[in-house]
Each structure stands twice: as C-alpha cells, then as structure tokens.
Write an enzyme that holds these catalytic residues in place. Structure first.
Site, mmCIF file in Angstrom:
data_model
loop_
_atom_site.group_PDB
_atom_site.id
_atom_site.type_symbol
_atom_site.label_atom_id
_atom_site.label_comp_id
_atom_site.label_asym_id
_atom_site.label_seq_id
_atom_site.Cartn_x
_atom_site.Cartn_y
_atom_site.Cartn_z
ATOM 1 N N SER A 1 89.553 -15.798 56.396
ATOM 2 C CA SER A 1 89.535 -14.763 57.535
ATOM 3 C C SER A 1 88.049 -15.720 58.123
ATOM 4 O O SER A 1 87.835 -14.951 58.919
ATOM 5 C CB SER A 1 89.002 -13.512 56.684
ATOM 6 O OG SER A 1 90.571 -12.639 55.994
ATOM 7 N N LYS B 1 80.420 -8.217 59.777
ATOM 8 C CA LYS B 1 81.566 -7.496 59.278
ATOM 9 C C LYS B 1 81.693 -5.909 58.736
ATOM 10 O O LYS B 1 81.056 -5.996 58.112
ATOM 11 C CB LYS B 1 82.318 -8.387 59.079
ATOM 12 C CG LYS B 1 84.122 -8.040 58.304
ATOM 13 C CD LYS B 1 84.424 -8.907 58.008
ATOM 14 C CE LYS B 1 85.794 -9.216 57.417
ATOM 15 N NZ LYS B 1 87.013 -10.587 56.338
ATOM 16 N N SER C 1 90.768 -12.266 59.140
ATOM 17 C CA SER C 1 90.321 -10.625 59.139
ATOM 18 C C SER C 1 89.119 -10.486 59.997
ATOM 19 O O SER C 1 88.357 -9.711 60.707
ATOM 20 C CB SER C 1 90.277 -9.942 58.251
ATOM 21 O OG SER C 1 89.419 -10.586 56.879
#
Length: 732
Positions: free
Chosen positions: A433, A335, A409
C-alpha cells in the site's frame, strides 16, 4: 545534501600518512565526549586527577571545526559517555577498578556517586551533558554510549549507515582514550577516519597525545589519518558562501516561496529567511485549485487559518535561523488510519470511525521536528486494496492522468505528494500500500523494515504485517523522514530491538560504488504489460551502468510468500482486526468490494491447523529469503522488481475489481510476509498510447521499480535506490 553549482563533490586535505580525501555528502563530523564531566572543574575528569588545562585546549579548535562543518552542510554526530541511572549497563570492572587501586590518592568518588554537577557519568545529570559552547543543534545526532568506544552497545553504526556516511572527521576527548578507541572501532567497520590534531586533547598530552596520534596513522594509515585543523578549515571555507547559508538574522525582505517542496530545498529556503506563513499562503492556493482537479484526495483538510496559526507559532518559537529543527515548516499529510488527537480516524469507513485522545507516535515525532500538518488523506476502505477505487469518499486518480488509478490503499498520500500539495505523507503498508500508489504518481514510496517506526496509534489492517510507510518526493526526503521517526517503542508489540547486527561499510575503492542486484526470472515477468517489461529492461541496463552486477537469485521464496498472503489463512487477520460480528452488523454500509472480499474470507472457514501450516511455511520462506540476501559472496544486495506489472484505468478496475487488484500485488505482497524493506522509485515515463494501444491517447504515465532488501537492510537499499534515482534523466 544537494550540491550546488561549482561546489566540489570531493575534498582533499594534507594529512598523515598521505592526503585525506572525502566526499562531502558521505562525510560526518564526529565530536567525542565534549561533556562537562570531562572538561569542567569538579567533573569526573578533574576528580580522577586530570589536568583540565590540557584537556580544555581542545574546546576552541573544536568549536571552529564544528562551525565550519555546520556551514559546509556536513552531517554532525556528538557522543556522550555515561550510564543509565541504575548503572545496569556499567561493568563492575569499570565501576570498581580505579577506586580499588592500592595507594589511590587521586579520587574517592566513582561512577554514579554524587559530585557537584550531579551523579558522575550518569545520563540526565548536568555533568553528563555537552558543554554550552558545543551544544548540539536540532537535527544533529547525539549518541549516548556506555563505554569508551563509540560503537559498543549503541546505534551509531545504524544511524551513520542510514545517512549513507562512509567517512568521518573526528575530534573530541580524550585523545588517548575515547577519541582513539572510537577511531579504531570505526576503522574495523570500514569507515575512513581522519582525526584533527588541535581538536583533540587529553589529561596527559605531554606523554600520550603524540604517541596516540602516531599510532593511528602509522603503517601507511593502518587505523586512519591525522590532519591539522587549518587545512581543513581552508578547504571548507569556500563551501559556506556557495551553499548560501544564512546568518541568524534573516534578510530584511524575506524571499518568496519558489514552489519547491522537497525537504532539502525548504531547509535551505527557511535558513535564508523564507517565512512558513508565506509558504502556507501559497500552498493553500494550490490545494484549493487541485480540489477542482481531484476532489477525492482529502478526508479532512485543516483550515487555512489553523495552519497559518501553526506556522506563526513555529516562526515565533524558532527565531534563530541557524538552529531550526529538520522539518521546520515542512507540510505533510497522514493517511486517515493514523490517529491525530481530536480528529476522527475513519479508515475510509465511517462506521468504524473514532476520535482519539492521543496522536500516533509517528505523527507526534514529525510534529516535534517542526512539520506542519495539512490534513488526512483518502484511502481504500479499511486499508484493503491496491487501487484507490474502494472509498466512500471518492476515487482519486493518478496525478499524471485522470483516467488512470492512483493506487492504494494509501491513495491520497501519494497524490498529495505527487501533486505537490505536501512535502511528504505518513502512510501504511501491509501488502504494497505504500509502494503501489507511489509508483502510479511518480514519487518515492518507502516501506521500512516492520517495527523500526512505531505503529502505535494506527488502525490495523493485518497487525502482524502492518507497518508505517513514507510517501516522499525522492529517496533523500524519505530517508530524512525515516531517520526522524524511527526508534524503539517499548509499547509496540512488533517493535524491533534498537541494536542489531550491521554489515560493514565499503568506503573506498571499487567496492564503494559497486553492488549486486537480482531480478525475477523471465517467467515471473511474463505478467507485465509490454511497456512495463520494456521499461524494466532499461532499468536493468541503467543499474549495470552505475556499478550494479546482475546476480542470480532464487525467486521461489518471494513468489510463494506473496501467494501465502491472500491464498492462505493470513488474510483472516483482516477480520481479526475488527470486533466480533462487525461484518454482519455493517455489511449494508460497506463498500461492496470490501464486503465481497470479507465474505470470501468467511467462506474459507480456515482452521487453526491451516493457520499453523501457513506460519511454518512463512518461517521457511523467510529463511530461504535470508539466504538470498546472505552476507557472503553468493548473496545479493537487493532484489529489483517492477513496482507493478501494469497500470490500470479506473474503468478497468471498476469492471473487474478483485482480479485487477490482485495482479497489482504480484511483486509487493512478499515484502511484508518476509519482513523485507522496500523502496519504490520513479524509473521514467512512457506514452499512454504505448500502454493503451490507442495512438490517439495523449499524455504520459510513470514507471516505477522497487528495491527489496533483507530485514533491517534499509540503509543499503535506500542508498542503492538513491543512486539509481539520480541516474534517471528527469525527462525519461
């Protein structure tokens, strides 16, 4: 450990007091203290007056045992007895007693004093390490213990449970001391143990060995089993060829890549001669093709040339195919809130981008295990959101359907795994997330107990709640990455201590396959779409079919904790993670939904009094949740929930971004507030038309459930999740 056709799941051998039966994928070999200090001349054992010829008799049999267990795919644990250099973990009685004995003529040196192989029984010294013949291979676990028992003041119980081990085959030295005490300690914790007679010895076998072994198996196996080596070797021999383990020299014509990116499949393929260069060539063709399907997955994609160079370097470094690190040649993504040295960390927010000089601890750990870095993935801006629709780098969609959201996310993480572009991805989880996008892309999303994996080197969203998450193809892969990345980081303010209370293991009998699970009450499930509710009801039936007992539980602390996350003052920590006045300076270039969310936080004008009240409420709900997971007859093992109440279209989220996002967190928000562990697991698919109500809609969407457990109950939760995962038909 994936079993191939015709390989038995359970093996049985002759033993005392009766046959020892063990499940292959839940069994580990434990090799006790085969150290130079105990086995070689001038070591601690000989200095004490030990008979080296007697103790060395165990070396050759242990080597045969170790090679057989490795070839059969068993998990391997080694132990070493010794102390930290300042001897702060060495009791004075152990240090002084023998040396202080009247008329002592055996030895004058004690623990910590310098011998010919370095300071005696001190970690890091030459004599402390394992002899060359039995040297651990990459991926095998080495436990440093300060005492004679393996379980005192070590992490071995946690590490065994993390690998779902219930049975131990035990060898090593000395029979009357560390071998016997380790078996007794393991027995107390619920493990089924079998000592191998020829693979253990002591300094005075004539007087002690027979009696020690007899004491283990007497009274119908009070402490465990004792078996001879040959029956075990005979039982394991057929497993070697059937598993296809390669020799150190790969075939003259290396195999091609079959497209299976699961970690266990890649481990087998590499042992059989697959080149990581071949994998990279094939993988980049797929990555380039998928960019036409979804161009928003990557914020930074490593060049093919760079990854090829890394693959070539790995191949050159690890020429012995029988001694590869666990993640050798395994491709992964991260990420873009996780630092990789020399690359921008954007958090999908260019004004906040920085170029770190050092990589995140978790990134460095997987690189050290041989993994191949492919790139940094897209995310909801500032890691704020559960939709995947809040990034200036584009909107990703579910790998199942272009019209439906990917979740956030950690959107790009889940898509990169779900689209088969990488084997796993390093994500984060603050409010769900790591779990929501996994659910929307048909993969496993694992949120460990916060603090088990270092968060150092990650841009925070809400630092007191943030944790690393793992996106993986299945529970087994997620567990593998967790085992390799967890570890206490003294520089991480929220790291958990390395040793904690662990519950016992149920290794045999009905208890070994049964568990208790609880679900939210009907009123808490009313928010679900009709299809998610139907699929969840099927999940409950499947859990009962594999041994689960549905158990009542108080849902209120989970509901209240979830509401506390965004309805209370905790959301203010989103601003606390940013520089002063940062919002006002950058509002014109932020995503409009992020600006609206941040403005709402500012408008609350939360006070310190309110914040303290919320902290007190959090403590109350956490204690109430602990009672739900109590180590008692009334406690439950896991809470099972739908990962999300429904699956939105991208257009639906864009039309109503904040409310739609909030609904997605109904069953995830509580996890971080209550410091739970959780793993989202695929639970089948359903027709798109059933969700949309439009009979003309084609395709299917994935359904996912999440298993929530108490703090540091990760091993238990993962094993229940794995069993459920295996029960779901691939076409479900």
């Amino acid at each position: 450990m994936a079993l191939v056709k015709d390989v038995p799941a359970v093996v049985s051998i002759d033993a005392k007091p009766y046959a020892f039966t063990f499940p292959l994928k839940h069994t580990a070999l434990l090799v006790i203290d085969m150290q130079r200090d105990f086995l070689l001349a001038k070591g601690f054992g000989e200095i004490q007056g030990g008979n080296l010829e007697a103790v060395q008799a165990s070396i050759a049999p242990t080597k045969k045992l170790l090679e057989a267990c490795r070839s059969a795919g068993l998990t391997i644990f080694h132990t070493r007895e010794g102390h930290v250099p300042d001897l702060s973990d060495c009791p004075s009685s152990k240090l002084i007693r023998q040396g202080a004995a009247p008329n002592n003529t055996q030895h004058k040196l004690t623990i910590g004093e310098r011998g010919e192989m370095g300071r005696l029984l001190v970690r890091g010294e030459y004599g402390h390490d394992i002899i060359d013949e039995l040297k651990p291979l990459p991926g095998e676990v080495v436990i440093d213990k300060p005492g004679k028992g393996t379980f005192w003041n070590t992490t071995i119980l946690h590490k065994l449970k993390a690998r779902a081990i219930t049975h131990l085959i035990v060898s090593g030295v000395t029979t009357e001391c560390c071998f016997a005490t380790s078996i007794r300690e393991a027995n107390d914790r619920g493990f089924e143990c079998c000592g191998i007679e020829e693979a253990t010895s002591g300094y005075n076998d004539a007087n002690f060995k027979c009696a020690t072994l007899d004491m283990i198996h007497w009274s119908q196996g009070l402490f465990g089993f004792i078996a001879s080596l040959q029956p075990l070797l005979d039982a394991l021999a057929p497993l070697v060829d059937s598993r296809g383990h390669a020799q150190s020299t790969p075939p003259q014509t290396p195999p091609g890549f079959d497209g299976d990116l699961s970690i266990s499949s890649l481990q087998k393929a590499y042992k059989n001669g697959l080149s990581p260069v071949t994998l990279v060539e094939t993988l980049y063709n797929k990555i380039e093709a998928y960019q036409k399907i979804d161009p928003a997955v990557w914020i930074h994609l490593e060049s093919k040339d760079n990854v090829l160079e890394a693959a070539k370097a790995l191949a050159a470094k690890y020429t012995d195919r029988t001694a590869l690190p666990p993640l050798f040649g395994v491709p992964f993504s991260v990420k873009d809130s996780i630092d990789v040295a020399g690359l921008p960390t954007t958090t999908a927010c260019p004004p906040l981008a920085h170029i770190p000089s050092a990589s995140a601890v978790v990134y460095e750990k997987v690189i050290a295990e041989g993994a191949l870095f492919i790139g940094k993935t897209n995310l909801d801006q500032l890691a704020t959101g559960l939709t995947g629709c809040r990034s200036p780098y584009g909107i990703t969609h579910s790998v199942f359907h272009k019209d439906y959201i990917s979740g956030g996310s950690s959107s790009g993480n889940a898509v990169s795994v779900g689209a088969n572009l990488v084997s796993f991805s390093l994500a984060t989880d603050t409010a769900g997330s790591g779990r929501v996008p996994a659910g929307f892309n048909g993969i496993c999303g694992y949120k460990p107990t916060r603090g088990l994996i270092s968060f150092r080197g990650v841009t925070p969203a809400c630092l007191s709640l943030d944790c690393i998450a793992i996106s993986a193809k299945n529970v087994k892969d997620a567990r593998t990455v967790w085992q390799l990345t967890e570890g206490y980081d003294v520089e991480d303010s929220y790291a958990k201590p390395p040793i904690a209370f662990e519950r016992h293991v149920n290794s045999i009998g009905p208890q070994a396959t049964s568990f208790k699970f609880s679900i939210p009450p009907p009123e808490a499930l009313e928010i679900c779409s009709h299809v998610h509710r139907r699929m969840f009801n099927e999940t409950v039936k499947r859990l009962q079919a594999i041994g689960g007992t549905l158990t009542p539980a108080d849902w209120s602390p989970f509901k209240k904790a979830g509401e506390l996350l965004y309805d209370g003052t905790f959301v203010s920590e989103r601003l606390a993670s940013l520089p002063d006045n940062w919002l006002e300076k950058n509002r014109n270039i932020l995503h409009p939904v992020i600006v609206e969310l941040m403005d709402n936080v500012v408008k609350r004008q939360s006070t310190a009094v309110q914040a303290y009240r919320d902290l007190q409420a959090k403590a109350l709900y956490t204690r109430q949740a602990e009672k739900v997971f109590a180590y008692s007859a009334t406690g439950t093992d896991v809470i099972v929930v739908p990962t999300t109440p429904t699956h939105w279209k991208i257009s639906e989220v864009l039309a109503d971004p904040i409310r739609k996002n909030s609904i997605l967190g109904e069953y995830t928000h509580c996890g971080n507030v209550l410091d739970l562990c959780g793993v989202a697991v695929p639970a089948g698919t359903y027709p798109v038309a059933e969700l949309s109500g439009n009979k003309e809609d084609e395709g299917v969407l994935p359904f996912s459930v999440t298993f929530l457990g108490g703090s540091r109950m990760d091993a238990t939760v993962l094993e229940i999740a794995r069993r459920f995962e295996e029960s779901v038909p691939s076409s479900a």
